[in-house]
Design a protein around this motif. Structure first.
Motif, PDB file in Angstrom:
ATOM      1  N   UNK A  33       1.294  -1.245  -0.266  1.00 33.05           N
ATOM      2  CA  UNK A  33      -0.355  -0.346  -0.252  1.00 33.05           C
ATOM      3  C   UNK A  33       1.133   1.038  -0.092  1.00 33.05           C
ATOM      4  N   UNK A  34       2.037   1.097  -0.684  1.00 31.51           N
ATOM      5  CA  UNK A  34       3.052   2.710  -0.735  1.00 31.51           C
ATOM      6  C   UNK A  34       2.450   3.583  -2.340  1.00 31.51           C
ATOM      7  N   UNK A  35       1.157   4.460  -2.586  1.00 32.36           N
ATOM      8  CA  UNK A  35       0.197   4.136  -1.655  1.00 32.36           C
ATOM      9  C   UNK A  35      -1.103   3.263  -1.864  1.00 32.36           C
ATOM     10  N   UNK A  36      -1.861   3.607  -1.293  1.00 34.44           N
ATOM     11  CA  UNK A  36      -3.497   1.980  -1.377  1.00 34.44           C
ATOM     12  C   UNK A  36      -3.647   3.054  -2.695  1.00 34.44           C
ATOM     13  N   UNK A  37      -4.630   2.387  -3.449  1.00 34.15           N
ATOM     14  CA  UNK A  37      -5.322   3.078  -4.600  1.00 34.15           C
ATOM     15  C   UNK A  37      -6.726   2.770  -4.495  1.00 34.15           C
ATOM     16  N   UNK A  38      -7.162   2.915  -5.837  1.00 31.50           N
ATOM     17  CA  UNK A  38      -8.878   2.688  -6.871  1.00 31.50           C
ATOM     18  C   UNK A  38      -8.597   1.002  -6.650  1.00 31.50           C
ATOM     19  N   UNK A  39      -7.529   0.659  -7.111  1.00 27.11           N
ATOM     20  CA  UNK A  39      -7.335  -0.312  -7.987  1.00 27.11           C
ATOM     21  C   UNK A  39      -7.549  -1.923  -6.445  1.00 27.11           C
ATOM     22  N   UNK A  40      -7.126  -1.297  -4.956  1.00 30.69           N
ATOM     23  CA  UNK A  40      -6.963  -2.304  -4.299  1.00 30.69           C
ATOM     24  C   UNK A  40      -8.686  -1.854  -3.958  1.00 30.69           C
ATOM     25  N   UNK A  41      -9.161  -0.623  -3.568  1.00 35.18           N
ATOM     26  CA  UNK A  41     -10.344  -0.952  -3.308  1.00 35.18           C
ATOM     27  C   UNK A  41     -11.757  -1.388  -3.601  1.00 35.18           C
ATOM     28  N   UNK A  42     -11.416  -1.195  -5.172  1.00 30.39           N
ATOM     29  CA  UNK A  42     -12.766  -1.483  -6.348  1.00 30.39           C
ATOM     30  C   UNK A  42     -12.147  -3.119  -5.872  1.00 30.39           C
ATOM     31  N   UNK A  43     -10.885  -3.575  -6.320  1.00 38.62           N
ATOM     32  CA  UNK A  43     -10.984  -5.591  -6.028  1.00 38.62           C
ATOM     33  C   UNK A  43     -11.261  -5.819  -4.448  1.00 38.62           C
ATOM     34  N   UNK A  44     -11.293  -4.596  -3.500  1.00 39.87           N
ATOM     35  CA  UNK A  44     -11.729  -5.614  -2.244  1.00 39.87           C
ATOM     36  C   UNK A  44     -12.915  -5.595  -2.129  1.00 39.87           C
ATOM     37  N   UNK A  45     -13.619  -4.345  -2.704  1.00 41.23           N
ATOM     38  CA  UNK A  45     -14.741  -4.401  -2.502  1.00 41.23           C
ATOM     39  C   UNK A  45     -15.965  -5.346  -3.371  1.00 41.23           C
ATOM     40  N   UNK A  46     -15.132  -5.917  -4.523  1.00 39.05           N
ATOM     41  CA  UNK A  46     -15.912  -6.584  -5.696  1.00 39.05           C
ATOM     42  C   UNK A  46     -15.810  -8.090  -5.107  1.00 39.05           C
ATOM     43  N   UNK A  47     -14.851  -8.337  -4.154  1.00 35.53           N
ATOM     44  CA  UNK A  47     -14.743  -9.952  -3.737  1.00 35.53           C
ATOM     45  C   UNK A  47     -15.641  -9.479  -2.350  1.00 35.53           C
ATOM     46  N   UNK A  48     -15.688  -8.150  -1.528  1.00 37.52           N
ATOM     47  CA  UNK A  48     -16.568  -8.600  -0.857  1.00 37.52           C
ATOM     48  C   UNK A  48     -18.195  -8.391  -0.804  1.00 37.52           C
ATOM     49  N   UNK A  49     -18.602  -8.184  -1.861  1.00 34.29           N
ATOM     50  CA  UNK A  49     -20.108  -8.150  -2.467  1.00 34.29           C
ATOM     51  C   UNK A  49     -19.729  -9.866  -2.839  1.00 34.29           C
ATOM     52  N   UNK A  50     -18.787  -9.886  -3.720  1.00 29.64           N
ATOM     53  CA  UNK A  50     -19.305 -11.041  -4.660  1.00 29.64           C
ATOM     54  C   UNK A  50     -19.351 -11.934  -3.492  1.00 29.64           C
ATOM     55  N   UNK A  51     -18.162 -12.309  -3.286  1.00 25.30           N
ATOM     56  CA  UNK A  51     -18.614 -13.132  -1.799  1.00 25.30           C
ATOM     57  C   UNK A  51     -19.307 -13.461  -0.610  1.00 25.30           C
ATOM     58  N   UNK A  52     -19.988 -12.377  -0.200  1.00 26.94           N
ATOM     59  CA  UNK A  52     -20.581 -11.824   0.477  1.00 26.94           C
ATOM     60  C   UNK A  52     -19.531 -12.421   1.990  1.00 26.94           C
ATOM     61  N   UNK A  53     -18.625 -11.273   1.872  1.00 25.48           N
ATOM     62  CA  UNK A  53     -17.473 -11.270   3.060  1.00 25.48           C
ATOM     63  C   UNK A  53     -18.632 -10.245   3.935  1.00 25.48           C
TER      64      UNK A  53
END
Ligand code: ATP
Ligand code: MG
Length: 227
Positions: A33-53
């Protein structure tokens, strides 16, 4: 004027007491995360909703083994950027577990740490990008790691899911391969490397990462040398 010469005066933050007792499906996203960016955030959110985390915990690394030879930004600054970027999503949290650990951190140890805080029937989903999963055979304690979590590998532009799985087949044991799931995420060719280079070259980084993180980078004078 940049505040970069001011010393960072953060207290020694303790390891958090995260209450994960009621969390059944936990996502972990490790990174420099040097730095954190939208790629990380979009991915995390997509997996969260796609896999009901129930939650996704971002785990900024200490000094990661594979980047030990490169200079990376001070860990407290990477931690602050990760907090700034995730604060608006109630499903996202940031852990200091790797930052507070002395020496190298292995993902297997981090996964074990979170496992120990969850109910027996809880599941951990380790979120990575395709480029990271392609190097997983170099990670330590692989048997332990695969015994305790499932990997969700987000494909970035240029990494088609079938191609990625095909290449992984040649690198991983069958029992490990079964615990890797590829997921197509809206193509985002954003990387921290590119963001650092842009700052160094005086080019815009607007919209590639949250505005608060952008402001923090300029205020602290980070990446002025493009590295
Ligand atoms: P660097 O360019 O310095 O390597 P990075 O952008 O790859 O940085 P990291 O902190 O190294 O970011 O990556 C953390 C995790 O996020 C890794 O699993 C990586 O594969 C994944 N990742 C990075 N960028 C993206 C992106 N644009 N889309 C999806 N996943 C990504
Ligand atoms: Mg990377």
């Amino acid at each position: 004027m940049a505040d970069k010469d001011k010393p960072l005066s953060l207290p020694d933050l303790p390891e958090e007491e995260l209450d994960l007792a009621n969390i059944k499906r936990l996502g972990l996203m490790g990174g420099t995360f040097d730095p954190i960016h939208q790629g990380h955030l979009v991915t995390a959110e997509a997996v969260r909703s796609g896999f009901s985390l129930d939650k996704v915990i971002f785990v900024p690394s200490g000094q990661p083994p594979h980047k030990a030879d490169k200079e990376i930004t001070e860990k407290e600054q990477r931690y602050i950027m990760t907090e700034l970027a995730t604060v608006t999503n109630p499903f996202f949290m940031v852990s200091r577990v790797e930052l507070n650990r002395a020496g190298f951190s292995y993902s297997a140890d981090t996964v074990n740490y979170f496992r120990s805080k969850m109910d027996k029937d809880g599941e951990i989903f380790f979120i990575t990008g395709a480029d990271a999963i392609m190097e997983i055979f170099t990670w330590k304690k692989l048997d332990e790691l695969f015994a305790r979590c499932t990997f969700i590998a987000a494909t970035r532009p240029g990494f088609r899911p079938e191609r990625m799985m095909g290449r992984l087949e040649r690198q991983l044991k069958q029992e490990h391969l079964q615990k890797v799931i590829a997921m197509e995420v809206p193509a985002m060719a954003i990387s921290s490397t590119d963001i650092r280079a842009r700052v160094g070259a005086g080019r815009s980084i607007k919209y590639l990462l949250p505005e608060t993180v952008e402001q923090y980078i300029y205020k602290q004078g980070l990446y002025m040398d493009g590295r």
